[in-house]
Design an enzyme around this catalytic site. Structure first.
Site, PDB file in Angstrom:
ATOM      1  N   TYR A   1     -13.663   5.500 -14.105  1.00 27.07           N
ATOM      2  CA  TYR A   1     -13.339   4.650 -13.340  1.00 27.07           C
ATOM      3  C   TYR A   1     -13.556   3.440 -13.402  1.00 27.07           C
ATOM      4  O   TYR A   1     -13.867   1.740 -13.718  1.00 27.07           O
ATOM      5  CB  TYR A   1     -14.234   4.747 -12.093  1.00 27.07           C
ATOM      6  CG  TYR A   1     -14.312   3.562 -10.683  1.00 27.07           C
ATOM      7  CD1 TYR A   1     -13.278   3.286  -9.942  1.00 27.07           C
ATOM      8  CD2 TYR A   1     -15.211   3.581 -10.725  1.00 27.07           C
ATOM      9  CE1 TYR A   1     -13.181   2.554  -8.895  1.00 27.07           C
ATOM     10  CE2 TYR A   1     -16.065   2.428  -9.523  1.00 27.07           C
ATOM     11  CZ  TYR A   1     -14.675   1.748  -8.358  1.00 27.07           C
ATOM     12  OH  TYR A   1     -14.783   1.069  -7.530  1.00 27.07           O
TER      13      TYR A   1
ATOM     14  N   ASP B   1       0.793  -1.570   0.319  1.00 24.35           N
ATOM     15  CA  ASP B   1       0.062   0.290  -0.138  1.00 24.35           C
ATOM     16  C   ASP B   1       0.631   0.943  -0.217  1.00 24.35           C
ATOM     17  O   ASP B   1       2.139   1.613   0.618  1.00 24.35           O
ATOM     18  CB  ASP B   1      -0.706  -0.257   1.294  1.00 24.35           C
ATOM     19  CG  ASP B   1      -2.240   0.501   1.102  1.00 24.35           C
ATOM     20  OD1 ASP B   1      -2.364   1.993   0.886  1.00 24.35           O
ATOM     21  OD2 ASP B   1      -2.754   0.315   1.494  1.00 24.35           O
TER      22      ASP B   1
ATOM     23  N   LYS C   1     -12.930  -0.774 -14.602  1.00 22.13           N
ATOM     24  CA  LYS C   1     -12.878  -1.669 -13.668  1.00 22.13           C
ATOM     25  C   LYS C   1     -13.471  -2.869 -14.325  1.00 22.13           C
ATOM     26  O   LYS C   1     -13.429  -4.043 -14.032  1.00 22.13           O
ATOM     27  CB  LYS C   1     -14.258  -1.200 -12.625  1.00 22.13           C
ATOM     28  CG  LYS C   1     -13.694  -0.928 -11.717  1.00 22.13           C
ATOM     29  CD  LYS C   1     -12.910  -1.619 -10.265  1.00 22.13           C
ATOM     30  CE  LYS C   1     -12.675  -1.031  -9.685  1.00 22.13           C
ATOM     31  NZ  LYS C   1     -10.902  -1.655  -8.321  1.00 22.13           N
TER      32      LYS C   1
ATOM     33  N   ASP D   1       3.416   1.888  -4.888  1.00 20.66           N
ATOM     34  CA  ASP D   1       2.793   2.008  -5.202  1.00 20.66           C
ATOM     35  C   ASP D   1       2.305   1.406  -5.995  1.00 20.66           C
ATOM     36  O   ASP D   1       3.338   0.955  -7.278  1.00 20.66           O
ATOM     37  CB  ASP D   1       2.991   3.348  -5.977  1.00 20.66           C
ATOM     38  CG  ASP D   1       2.338   4.089  -7.328  1.00 20.66           C
ATOM     39  OD1 ASP D   1       1.159   3.255  -7.411  1.00 20.66           O
ATOM     40  OD2 ASP D   1       2.382   4.392  -7.498  1.00 20.66           O
ATOM     41  N   VAL D   2       0.444   0.726  -6.642  1.00 26.78           N
ATOM     42  CA  VAL D   2       0.929  -1.056  -7.627  1.00 26.78           C
ATOM     43  C   VAL D   2       1.094  -0.618  -8.935  1.00 26.78           C
ATOM     44  O   VAL D   2       1.167  -1.095  -9.838  1.00 26.78           O
ATOM     45  CB  VAL D   2      -0.379  -0.905  -6.895  1.00 26.78           C
ATOM     46  CG1 VAL D   2      -0.412  -2.308  -5.486  1.00 26.78           C
ATOM     47  CG2 VAL D   2      -1.178  -0.548  -7.328  1.00 26.78           C
TER      48      VAL D   2
HETATM   49  N1  LIG Z   1     -16.079   1.159  -1.512  1.00 30.01           N
HETATM   50  C1  LIG Z   1     -16.987   1.015  -2.356  1.00 30.01           C
HETATM   51  O1  LIG Z   1     -18.312   1.577  -2.541  1.00 30.01           O
HETATM   52  C2  LIG Z   1     -16.223   0.472  -3.323  1.00 30.01           C
HETATM   53  C3  LIG Z   1     -17.103  -0.015  -4.608  1.00 30.01           C
HETATM   54  C4  LIG Z   1     -16.958  -1.177  -4.916  1.00 30.01           C
HETATM   55  C5  LIG Z   1     -15.643  -1.703  -4.987  1.00 30.01           C
HETATM   56  N2  LIG Z   1     -14.704  -0.645  -4.577  1.00 30.01           N
HETATM   57  C6  LIG Z   1     -13.312  -1.022  -4.767  1.00 30.01           C
HETATM   58  O2  LIG Z   1     -12.338  -1.462  -3.261  1.00 30.01           O
HETATM   59  C7  LIG Z   1     -11.542  -1.422  -3.348  1.00 30.01           C
HETATM   60  C8  LIG Z   1     -11.425  -1.057  -1.825  1.00 30.01           C
HETATM   61  O3  LIG Z   1     -11.331  -0.225  -1.738  1.00 30.01           O
HETATM   62  P1  LIG Z   1     -11.879   0.762  -0.807  1.00 30.01           P
HETATM   63  O4  LIG Z   1     -13.898   1.189  -0.600  1.00 30.01           O
HETATM   64  O5  LIG Z   1     -11.984   0.159   0.476  1.00 30.01           O
HETATM   65  O6  LIG Z   1     -11.295   2.015  -0.188  1.00 30.01           O
HETATM   66  P2  LIG Z   1     -10.581   2.295   0.190  1.00 30.01           P
HETATM   67  O7  LIG Z   1      -9.625   4.076  -0.236  1.00 30.01           O
HETATM   68  O8  LIG Z   1     -11.215   2.725   2.240  1.00 30.01           O
HETATM   69  O9  LIG Z   1      -8.714   1.232  -0.213  1.00 30.01           O
HETATM   70  C9  LIG Z   1      -8.237   1.351  -1.089  1.00 30.01           C
HETATM   71  C10 LIG Z   1      -7.105   1.016  -0.331  1.00 30.01           C
HETATM   72  O10 LIG Z   1      -5.780   1.568  -1.655  1.00 30.01           O
HETATM   73  C11 LIG Z   1      -4.640   1.925  -1.447  1.00 30.01           C
HETATM   74  N3  LIG Z   1      -4.057   2.682  -2.351  1.00 30.01           N
HETATM   75  C12 LIG Z   1      -4.441   3.537  -3.801  1.00 30.01           C
HETATM   76  N4  LIG Z   1      -3.636   3.640  -4.284  1.00 30.01           N
HETATM   77  C13 LIG Z   1      -3.399   3.111  -4.151  1.00 30.01           C
HETATM   78  C14 LIG Z   1      -1.619   2.862  -5.043  1.00 30.01           C
HETATM   79  N5  LIG Z   1      -1.571   3.317  -6.499  1.00 30.01           N
HETATM   80  N6  LIG Z   1      -1.026   1.985  -4.802  1.00 30.01           N
HETATM   81  C15 LIG Z   1      -1.072   0.673  -3.809  1.00 30.01           C
HETATM   82  N7  LIG Z   1      -2.336   1.080  -2.682  1.00 30.01           N
HETATM   83  C16 LIG Z   1      -3.288   1.899  -3.406  1.00 30.01           C
HETATM   84  C17 LIG Z   1      -4.571   2.906  -0.078  1.00 30.01           C
HETATM   85  O11 LIG Z   1      -3.732   3.740   0.698  1.00 30.01           O
HETATM   86  C18 LIG Z   1      -5.783   2.032   0.474  1.00 30.01           C
HETATM   87  O12 LIG Z   1      -5.470   1.921   1.329  1.00 30.01           O
HETATM   88  C19 LIG Z   1     -10.962  -0.210  -4.553  1.00 30.01           C
HETATM   89  O13 LIG Z   1     -10.620  -1.113  -5.671  1.00 30.01           O
HETATM   90  C20 LIG Z   1     -12.244   0.250  -4.903  1.00 30.01           C
HETATM   91  O14 LIG Z   1     -12.594   0.650  -6.243  1.00 30.01           O
HETATM   92  C21 LIG Z   1     -15.535  -0.186  -3.763  1.00 30.01           C
END
Ligand SMILES: NC(=O)c1ccc[n+]([C@@H]2O[C@H](COP(=O)([O-])OP(=O)(O)OC[C@H]3O[C@@H](n4cnc5c(N)ncnc54)[C@H](O)[C@@H]3O)[C@@H](O)[C@H]2O)c1
Length: 245
Positions: A145, A36, A149, A52-53
């Protein structure tokens, strides 16, 4: 001699769905490695690698560090993700589009590219990519986005087909809205207002919002031997929200 724990790598494991997955996979006996850009809360992960992924050099060096650990890499969860500020096509800055694609699509591609050799060497494993219902239904106002996805779903199915003969399963989960994570804050620069939360609940036929732990349970299932031989599947976890998207 005791057997080393199986290793699970969770990108985005510092927050939200990724963090809930770290906790769930640890309960299941994995040694949890978080990749992360921010550190996870203390005592959640077994190992944190700042990475950074979207950056190949950083992902390759993280993979080298993971390869040097005792234990077999058995699970990879690609949860790191970002959204765009919204506004739609005419407001969409190509730089923002590139960054969203870089993290949400190139990120999983890079982690799979550099970690799959470790899984192959260990005789197999499971990969779970966190997509979204936006990748299935589109998301008006959020084209970058949704495209990232949707691309991740196609990438998941391609990898499932390519890696099955190595006993590596690749699946995707598509959550609906999970309002309690950092995602809304990252996307809007603030939390939902009470009115926005209510509007969201009205959109979900089951009338309840999703919790990160509920998504993590499905992710852990897809990592476990209970889900053999499921591969190339796209599992929607949304309380029916996609039907009103
Ligand atoms: N929360 C929602 O409503 C929702 C719905 C559908 C899908 N998602 C997907 O779920 C996944 C997790 O999201 P979440 O809701 O837990 O959000 P979140 O923001 O709580 O977690 C995302 C994490 O990704 C990390 N991150 C961001 N950019 C990065 C990078 N370049 N390299 C490494 N780490 C990085 C952030 O630091 C954070 O810890 C995401 O892929 C998001 O698109 C979320």
């Amino acid at each position: 001699m005791t057997q080393p724990q199986p290793i699970a790598v969770i990108t985005g494991g510092a927050s939200g769905i990724g963090l809930a997955s770290v906790r769930r996979l640890k309960e299941a006996g994995y040694f949890a490695v978080v990749l992360d850009i921010q550190p996870p809360p203390p005592e959640s992960a077994d190992l944190f690698i700042r990475c950074d992924v979207g950056d190949q050099v950083q992902v390759r060096s993280a993979a080298e560090a993971i390869g040097a650990l005792p234990g077999r890499l058995c699970a990879l969860v690609n949860s790191a993700g970002i959204g765009e500020p919204g506004g739609g096509l005419e407001e969409l800055d190509p730089e923002v589009l590139w960054r969203v694609i870089c993290v949400n699509l190139q990120g999983p591609l890079l982690t799979m590219k550099h970690l799959v050799p470790l899984m192959k060497a260990g005789g197999g494993g499971a990969i779970v990519n966190v997509s979204s219902i936006a990748g299935l239904m589109g998301s008006p106002g959020y084209p970058a986005y949704a495209a990232s996805k949707g691309g991740l779903i196609a990438l998941t199915i391609s990898m499932a087909r390519e890696l099955a003969r190595h006993q590596i399963r690749v699946n995707a989960v598509c959550p609906g809205s999970v309002p309690s994570t950092g995602f809304v804050r990252q996307q809007l620069g603030r939390d939902f207002t009470p009115a926005e939360r209510l509007a969201l609940l009205k959109k979900v036929p089951m009338g309840r919002s999703l919790r990160p732990e509920e998504v993590a349970r499905t992710i852990a299932f897809l990592c476990s031997s209970d889900s053999v031989p499921i591969t190339g599947d796209v599992l929607v976890i949304d309380g029916g929200e996609r039907f009103s998207s």
